[in-house]
Design a protein around this motif. Structure first.
Motif, PDB file in Angstrom:
ATOM      1  N   ASN A  25       0.238  -0.952  -0.112  1.00  0.00           N
ATOM      2  CA  ASN A  25      -0.070   0.198  -0.155  1.00  0.00           C
ATOM      3  C   ASN A  25       1.131   1.286   0.452  1.00  0.00           C
ATOM      4  OD1 ASN A  25      -2.160   1.448  -0.447  1.00  0.00           O
ATOM      5  ND2 ASN A  25      -2.393   1.637   2.021  1.00  0.00           N
TER       6      ASN A  25
ATOM      7  N   SER B  35       2.271   4.520  -2.292  1.00  0.00           N
ATOM      8  CA  SER B  35       1.805   5.731  -3.088  1.00  0.00           C
ATOM      9  C   SER B  35       3.405   6.618  -3.637  1.00  0.00           C
ATOM     10  CB  SER B  35       1.201   7.071  -2.432  1.00  0.00           C
ATOM     11  OG  SER B  35       1.045   7.267  -3.784  1.00  0.00           O
ATOM     12  N   TYR B  36       3.823   6.062  -4.524  1.00  0.00           N
ATOM     13  CA  TYR B  36       4.407   7.141  -5.397  1.00  0.00           C
ATOM     14  C   TYR B  36       4.486   8.304  -6.727  1.00  0.00           C
ATOM     15  CZ  TYR B  36       8.348   3.942  -2.604  1.00  0.00           C
ATOM     16  OH  TYR B  36       8.561   3.677  -1.858  1.00  0.00           O
ATOM     17  N   ASP B  37       5.182   8.572  -6.910  1.00  0.00           N
ATOM     18  CA  ASP B  37       4.476   9.991  -7.995  1.00  0.00           C
ATOM     19  C   ASP B  37       5.151   9.408  -9.024  1.00  0.00           C
ATOM     20  OD1 ASP B  37       2.720  10.961  -6.722  1.00  0.00           O
ATOM     21  OD2 ASP B  37       3.632  11.684  -5.451  1.00  0.00           O
TER      22      ASP B  37
ATOM     23  N   LYS C  37      -0.242   3.827 -11.104  1.00  0.00           N
ATOM     24  CA  LYS C  37      -1.152   4.184 -10.878  1.00  0.00           C
ATOM     25  C   LYS C  37      -1.034   4.719  -9.225  1.00  0.00           C
ATOM     26  CE  LYS C  37      -4.318   2.559 -14.413  1.00  0.00           C
ATOM     27  NZ  LYS C  37      -5.543   1.924 -14.509  1.00  0.00           N
ATOM     28  N   CYS C  38      -1.182   4.365  -8.073  1.00  0.00           N
ATOM     29  CA  CYS C  38      -0.698   4.373  -7.715  1.00  0.00           C
ATOM     30  C   CYS C  38      -0.314   6.384  -6.677  1.00  0.00           C
ATOM     31  CB  CYS C  38       0.262   3.950  -6.054  1.00  0.00           C
ATOM     32  SG  CYS C  38       2.495   4.415  -6.695  1.00  0.00           S
ATOM     33  N   ALA C  39       0.350   7.143  -7.734  1.00  0.00           N
ATOM     34  CA  ALA C  39       0.277   8.308  -7.879  1.00  0.00           C
ATOM     35  C   ALA C  39      -1.028   9.129  -7.046  1.00  0.00           C
ATOM     36  CB  ALA C  39       0.650   8.397  -8.696  1.00  0.00           C
ATOM     37  N   SER C  40      -0.428   9.600  -6.479  1.00  0.00           N
ATOM     38  CA  SER C  40      -1.230  10.456  -5.665  1.00  0.00           C
ATOM     39  C   SER C  40      -1.312  12.172  -6.570  1.00  0.00           C
ATOM     40  CB  SER C  40      -1.217  10.533  -3.941  1.00  0.00           C
ATOM     41  OG  SER C  40       0.022  11.791  -3.437  1.00  0.00           O
TER      42      SER C  40
ATOM     43  N   LYS D 162      -0.518  13.149  -9.328  1.00  0.00           N
ATOM     44  CA  LYS D 162      -0.165  13.201 -11.350  1.00  0.00           C
ATOM     45  C   LYS D 162       0.897  14.782 -11.506  1.00  0.00           C
ATOM     46  CE  LYS D 162      -2.157  11.330 -15.204  1.00  0.00           C
ATOM     47  NZ  LYS D 162      -2.048  12.381 -16.219  1.00  0.00           N
TER      48      LYS D 162
END
Length: 225
Positions: free
Chosen positions: A10, A12-14, A199-202, A204
């Motif tokens: 779980n 979040s990488y941009d 797709k886990c980017a918060s 974009k």
């Protein structure tokens, strides 16, 4: 490691910067966001050969970050004659002093180039031949390495190793006994690393802005330097 982190954690990488073989896998598994190139006008600064990559032929997901080729670095005090072939990595007179990629993609490609196969268009028979070639090499190797190659070669602990050309040059700066060989007659691997947004980017749009920043001419030049 990157794939497992994105797939199973779980997080979040941009921005991520994988190599093309991993990009192909991430696209196939719907793990990347399509880029809005309106936010990346510096994409136009890239050479055409680094657009529409084979792993992203429609240029939906990638902005090329860096590229390079595989080569050989060797110690002139340990290797009597300059190598003329990838076959130098199978030289029994250097047994126990040879390093090899701990990386199936590059190791298999070198073996395929020696067995007369095309890594970009290979059959199961080609893979079997290359596998046997690598099995023949294993008994004379010192070890399989990746980043450990720096310590081994810079301190003259090993005689010869395949590695990425830019890294070979860095090793040569540290040890004047090292030299570099690129087997142009046989062929060598080209690798490309590219910036993508998972797709886990918060963030974009901010990620696209950052990618654009890295493609500013002065910034890109300073970064590569």
């Amino acid at each position: 490691e990157l794939y497992n982190m994105l797939k199973n954690s779980n997080v979040s990488y941009d921005v991520i910067i994988p190599s093309e073989y991993m990009i192909e896998k991430l696209i196939a598994e719907d793990m990347l966001l399509e880029l809005n190139y309106d936010n990346i006008p510096n994409y136009d600064n890239l050479m055409d050969r680094f657009k529409k990559l084979p792993c992203d032929p429609e240029s939906k997901y990638t902005v090329c970050y860096s590229w390079g080729v595989t080569a050989m670095v060797y110690d002139k005090t340990k290797v009597a004659q300059k190598p003329t072939s990838w076959e130098a990595l199978w030289d029994e007179s250097l047994a126990g002093d040879i390093l090899m990629f701990n990386n199936s993609r590059d190791a298999m490609a070198i073996a395929m180039q020696l067995t007369g196969s095309n890594p970009a268009n290979c059959t199961k028979e080609d893979i079997d031949k290359a596998s046997e070639k690598l099995r023949e090499q294993k008994p004379i190797l010192k070890k399989y390495v990746m980043d450990q190659v720096f310590t081994e070669m810079e301190t003259s602990q090993s005689a010869i190793a395949p590695y990425y050309a830019g890294d070979c040059m860095l090793m040569m700066e540290e040890n004047p006994d090292l030299a570099f060989y690129l087997p142009e007659d046989q062929g060598f691997n080209l690798f490309i690393d590219a910036m993508c947004i998972p797709k886990c980017a918060s963030q974009k749009e901010a990620a696209e802005t950052f990618i654009n920043f890295l493609c500013e001419p002065e910034i890109a030049a300073g970064n590569m330097e």
